[in-house]
Design a protein around this motif. Structure first.
Motif, PDB file in Angstrom:
ATOM      1  N   GLU A 144      48.036  20.885  38.436  1.00 17.40           N
ATOM      2  CA  GLU A 144      47.138  19.917  37.808  1.00 17.40           C
ATOM      3  C   GLU A 144      47.686  19.346  36.495  1.00 17.40           C
ATOM      4  O   GLU A 144      47.759  18.137  36.329  1.00 17.40           O
ATOM      5  N   GLY A 145      48.077  20.229  35.585  1.00 13.97           N
ATOM      6  CA  GLY A 145      48.485  19.765  34.265  1.00 13.97           C
ATOM      7  C   GLY A 145      49.729  18.899  34.282  1.00 13.97           C
ATOM      8  O   GLY A 145      49.870  17.977  33.476  1.00 13.97           O
ATOM      9  N   PHE A 146      50.663  19.194  35.211  1.00 13.86           N
ATOM     10  CA  PHE A 146      51.919  18.448  35.281  1.00 13.86           C
ATOM     11  C   PHE A 146      51.992  17.544  36.509  1.00 13.86           C
ATOM     12  O   PHE A 146      53.078  17.192  36.964  1.00 13.86           O
ATOM     13  N   VAL A 147      50.831  17.171  37.035  1.00 15.25           N
ATOM     14  CA  VAL A 147      50.819  16.402  38.284  1.00 15.25           C
ATOM     15  C   VAL A 147      51.517  15.055  38.134  1.00 15.25           C
ATOM     16  O   VAL A 147      52.030  14.498  39.109  1.00 15.25           O
ATOM     17  N   GLY A 148      51.602  14.536  36.924  1.00 15.66           N
ATOM     18  CA  GLY A 148      52.267  13.254  36.696  1.00 15.66           C
ATOM     19  C   GLY A 148      53.717  13.386  36.289  1.00 15.66           C
ATOM     20  O   GLY A 148      54.322  12.403  35.846  1.00 15.66           O
ATOM     21  N   ASN A 149      54.288  14.590  36.442  1.00 13.09           N
ATOM     22  CA  ASN A 149      55.669  14.842  36.022  1.00 13.09           C
ATOM     23  C   ASN A 149      56.552  15.228  37.205  1.00 13.09           C
ATOM     24  O   ASN A 149      56.096  15.875  38.153  1.00 13.09           O
ATOM     25  N   ARG A 150      57.817  14.849  37.115  1.00 15.60           N
ATOM     26  CA  ARG A 150      58.835  15.474  37.950  1.00 15.60           C
ATOM     27  C   ARG A 150      59.341  16.699  37.194  1.00 15.60           C
ATOM     28  O   ARG A 150      59.742  16.590  36.039  1.00 15.60           O
ATOM     29  N   ILE A 151      59.312  17.852  37.840  1.00 20.73           N
ATOM     30  CA  ILE A 151      59.763  19.080  37.196  1.00 20.73           C
ATOM     31  C   ILE A 151      61.277  19.166  37.368  1.00 20.73           C
ATOM     32  O   ILE A 151      61.784  19.382  38.472  1.00 20.73           O
ATOM     33  N   THR A 152      61.998  18.989  36.280  1.00 21.88           N
ATOM     34  CA  THR A 152      63.457  18.993  36.350  1.00 21.88           C
ATOM     35  C   THR A 152      64.049  20.384  36.165  1.00 21.88           C
ATOM     36  O   THR A 152      65.092  20.695  36.731  1.00 21.88           O
ATOM     37  N   HIS A 153      63.387  21.225  35.361  1.00 18.98           N
ATOM     38  CA  HIS A 153      63.871  22.588  35.124  1.00 18.98           C
ATOM     39  C   HIS A 153      62.689  23.547  35.005  1.00 18.98           C
ATOM     40  O   HIS A 153      61.666  23.196  34.396  1.00 18.98           O
ATOM     41  N   LEU A 154      62.833  24.709  35.576  1.00 11.71           N
ATOM     42  CA  LEU A 154      61.869  25.790  35.364  1.00 11.71           C
ATOM     43  C   LEU A 154      62.655  27.091  35.296  1.00 11.71           C
ATOM     44  O   LEU A 154      63.438  27.399  36.206  1.00 11.71           O
ATOM     45  N   TYR A 155      62.490  27.813  34.195  1.00 14.09           N
ATOM     46  CA  TYR A 155      63.136  29.116  34.018  1.00 14.09           C
ATOM     47  C   TYR A 155      62.031  30.146  33.758  1.00 14.09           C
ATOM     48  O   TYR A 155      61.237  29.971  32.828  1.00 14.09           O
ATOM     49  N   GLY A 156      62.001  31.199  34.553  1.00 13.24           N
ATOM     50  CA  GLY A 156      60.916  32.156  34.402  1.00 13.24           C
ATOM     51  C   GLY A 156      61.369  33.602  34.294  1.00 13.24           C
ATOM     52  O   GLY A 156      62.205  34.063  35.085  1.00 13.24           O
ATOM     53  N   ILE A 157      60.838  34.307  33.297  1.00 12.43           N
ATOM     54  CA  ILE A 157      60.894  35.774  33.270  1.00 12.43           C
ATOM     55  C   ILE A 157      59.621  36.212  33.977  1.00 12.43           C
ATOM     56  O   ILE A 157      58.536  36.216  33.404  1.00 12.43           O
ATOM     57  N   VAL A 158      59.736  36.531  35.269  1.00  9.52           N
ATOM     58  CA  VAL A 158      58.551  36.711  36.093  1.00  9.52           C
ATOM     59  C   VAL A 158      58.384  38.131  36.620  1.00  9.52           C
ATOM     60  O   VAL A 158      57.462  38.398  37.390  1.00  9.52           O
ATOM     61  N   ASN A 159      59.262  39.049  36.203  1.00 13.31           N
ATOM     62  CA  ASN A 159      59.119  40.447  36.604  1.00 13.31           C
ATOM     63  C   ASN A 159      59.109  41.332  35.369  1.00 13.31           C
ATOM     64  O   ASN A 159      60.124  41.450  34.662  1.00 13.31           O
ATOM     65  N   GLY A 160      57.969  41.946  35.095  1.00 14.56           N
ATOM     66  CA  GLY A 160      57.811  42.742  33.891  1.00 14.56           C
ATOM     67  C   GLY A 160      58.657  44.002  33.883  1.00 14.56           C
ATOM     68  O   GLY A 160      59.134  44.443  32.824  1.00 14.56           O
ATOM     69  N   THR A 161      58.852  44.598  35.063  1.00 10.83           N
ATOM     70  CA  THR A 161      59.659  45.829  35.126  1.00 10.83           C
ATOM     71  C   THR A 161      61.088  45.563  34.680  1.00 10.83           C
ATOM     72  O   THR A 161      61.646  46.289  33.850  1.00 10.83           O
ATOM     73  N   CYS A 162      61.702  44.509  35.228  1.00  8.62           N
ATOM     74  CA  CYS A 162      63.081  44.175  34.848  1.00  8.62           C
ATOM     75  C   CYS A 162      63.169  43.804  33.370  1.00  8.62           C
ATOM     76  O   CYS A 162      64.126  44.198  32.682  1.00  8.62           O
ATOM     77  N   ASN A 163      62.181  43.063  32.892  1.00  6.66           N
ATOM     78  CA  ASN A 163      62.240  42.656  31.491  1.00  6.66           C
ATOM     79  C   ASN A 163      62.095  43.861  30.555  1.00  6.66           C
ATOM     80  O   ASN A 163      62.746  43.940  29.519  1.00  6.66           O
ATOM     81  N   TYR A 164      61.261  44.823  30.953  1.00  6.77           N
ATOM     82  CA  TYR A 164      61.106  46.046  30.175  1.00  6.77           C
ATOM     83  C   TYR A 164      62.427  46.823  30.123  1.00  6.77           C
ATOM     84  O   TYR A 164      62.859  47.283  29.054  1.00  6.77           O
ATOM     85  N   ILE A 165      63.074  46.955  31.266  1.00  3.15           N
ATOM     86  CA  ILE A 165      64.334  47.706  31.316  1.00  3.15           C
ATOM     87  C   ILE A 165      65.414  47.009  30.497  1.00  3.15           C
ATOM     88  O   ILE A 165      66.116  47.650  29.694  1.00  3.15           O
ATOM     89  N   LEU A 166      65.561  45.712  30.666  1.00  2.00           N
ATOM     90  CA  LEU A 166      66.600  44.977  29.938  1.00  2.00           C
ATOM     91  C   LEU A 166      66.330  44.971  28.429  1.00  2.00           C
ATOM     92  O   LEU A 166      67.266  45.045  27.624  1.00  2.00           O
ATOM     93  N   THR A 167      65.054  44.892  28.049  1.00  2.00           N
ATOM     94  CA  THR A 167      64.710  44.926  26.630  1.00  2.00           C
ATOM     95  C   THR A 167      65.139  46.242  26.001  1.00  2.00           C
ATOM     96  O   THR A 167      65.767  46.278  24.926  1.00  2.00           O
ATOM     97  N   ARG A 168      64.819  47.343  26.666  1.00  2.00           N
ATOM     98  CA  ARG A 168      65.184  48.656  26.112  1.00  2.00           C
ATOM     99  C   ARG A 168      66.690  48.892  26.125  1.00  2.00           C
ATOM    100  O   ARG A 168      67.241  49.504  25.216  1.00  2.00           O
ATOM    101  N   MET A 169      67.371  48.398  27.151  1.00  2.00           N
ATOM    102  CA  MET A 169      68.827  48.511  27.179  1.00  2.00           C
ATOM    103  C   MET A 169      69.441  47.798  25.977  1.00  2.00           C
ATOM    104  O   MET A 169      70.394  48.295  25.363  1.00  2.00           O
ATOM    105  N   LYS A 170      68.873  46.651  25.622  1.00  2.00           N
ATOM    106  CA  LYS A 170      69.392  45.888  24.479  1.00  2.00           C
ATOM    107  C   LYS A 170      69.051  46.568  23.155  1.00  2.00           C
ATOM    108  O   LYS A 170      69.930  46.769  22.302  1.00  2.00           O
ATOM    109  N   LEU A 171      67.789  46.933  22.976  1.00  2.00           N
ATOM    110  CA  LEU A 171      67.355  47.453  21.685  1.00  2.00           C
ATOM    111  C   LEU A 171      67.868  48.855  21.398  1.00  2.00           C
ATOM    112  O   LEU A 171      68.107  49.213  20.233  1.00  2.00           O
TER     113      LEU A 171
END
Length: 323
Positions: A144-171
């Motif tokens: 709805e919100g972007f119905v008048g747009n062509r979506i050229t790029h979408l980047y998503g951090i969409v898995n919390g488990t992986c993000n949790y693991i990578l965050t702790r590996m970094k920190l």
């Protein structure tokens, strides 16, 4: 005032979360949409299964058909997961002309084309805000919100488990296996973590977003997937020295059509990515999700929040109920 009766299939973590949310904010929701919603029946695996919020015994049944085929049930929620019996449940409800709300990304990834065709055939609707990124309203925003747009790029951090693991590996400068083991002990990772750490959960989600953003069904087998098992402590250190953070991203990019036609070529993939530390996605840590969307008119936008859990998912289900 007319009342809407809700039939729920699934009374575990997410299902009981939805029931609790309706108890907590049902009057607020009714005041905003002009219709009270009442839970009529809840199909569960067992009356005494562990659940974070209690559900009255009088509402529960062990037979999902008693929910779907109850003539007083107006809307059905499917909150059981899986792709086999869940498909049967959803199709049965749609064939009766009942709107269905699902949080099941695996089901939509595997059978979405069939399910949406069934909804059209029987002149009803299938809602799925809760299937991607929990409480983040990314489905509604793309639809709805972007119905008048062509979506050229979408980047998503969409898995919390992986993000949790990578965050702790970094920190912490820790190894993958050590962080995974601790994440499992704390309940942030499943005992069998392959769906998450090998990228397939993210594949399901990014496929749904790509289909919505570009108007054609993206088959899961066409999506390139690489998980995070191969990421080492040394990778994290080198990335940091170069000014980057490693994140597992779901990526959707529209490129030029090399065949000379009008339609753009669409890249849909999931893999560990070097994100510049200056980019906002680099600072999304632990179990949080974020989706960066670029439209040709709106420009750059960012959505951030909890991508899973009983309350975040329940919020998305309530949003679909309002629709």
């Amino acid at each position: 005032m007319r009342q809407v009766n809700l039939g729920m299939i699934g009374g575990g973590t997410v299902g009981s979360g939805v029931y609790h949310a309706l108890r907590l904010n049902g009057e607020l929701l009714a005041a905003r949409i002009g219709v009270p919603i009442r839970v009529r029946k809840v199909a569960v695996k067992a009356f005494d299964e562990p659940r974070p919020y209690s559900i009255p015994r009088s509402l529960m049944t062990l037979d999902w058909r008693q929910v779907v085929h109850d003539p007083t049930v107006d809307i059905v929620t499917e909150l059981v997961g899986g792709t086999t019996i869940a498909r049967t449940m959803v199709l049965a409800a749609l064939e009766l002309g009942k709107p269905v709300i699902t949080a099941n990304k695996a089901l939509l990834s595997a059978h979405g084309e069939e399910l949406f065709a069934a909804a059209r055939k029987h002149q009803t609707n299938l809602y799925y805000e809760a299937s991607v990124c929990g409480g983040i309203p990314i489905i509604k925003s793309l639809r709805e919100g972007f119905v008048g747009n062509r979506i050229t790029h979408l980047y998503g951090i969409v898995n919390g488990t992986c993000n949790y693991i990578l965050t702790r590996m970094k920190l912490e400068g820790a190894d993958f296996e050590a962080v995974l083991k601790d994440a499992q002990a704390q309940g942030y990772a499943e005992a069998e973590p392959s769906l998450d750490v090998d990228g397939y959960d993210a594949q399901h989600k990014i496929g749904i977003l790509a289909s919505l953003a570009h108007g054609f069904w993206v088959k899961p087998g066409k999506i390139y997937v690489e998980g995070i098992r191969g990421i080492t402590r040394l990778d994290m250190q080198y990335a940091g020295q170069l000014g980057y953070t490693i994140k597992l991203l779901g990526i959707i990019k529209a490129g030029p059509d090399e065949t000379g036609g009008q339609a753009p070529r669409i890249q849909v993939s999931v893999y560990p990515t070097l994100v510049p530390n200056t980019h906002v996605l680099a600072s999304v840590n632990h179990v949080f999700n974020a989706v960066f969307v670029r439209g040709d008119i709106v420009g750059d936008t960012l959505f951030y929040g909890r991508g899973a859990g009983k309350d975040a998912t329940a919020s998305a289900v309530l949003s679909d109920l309002a629709d």
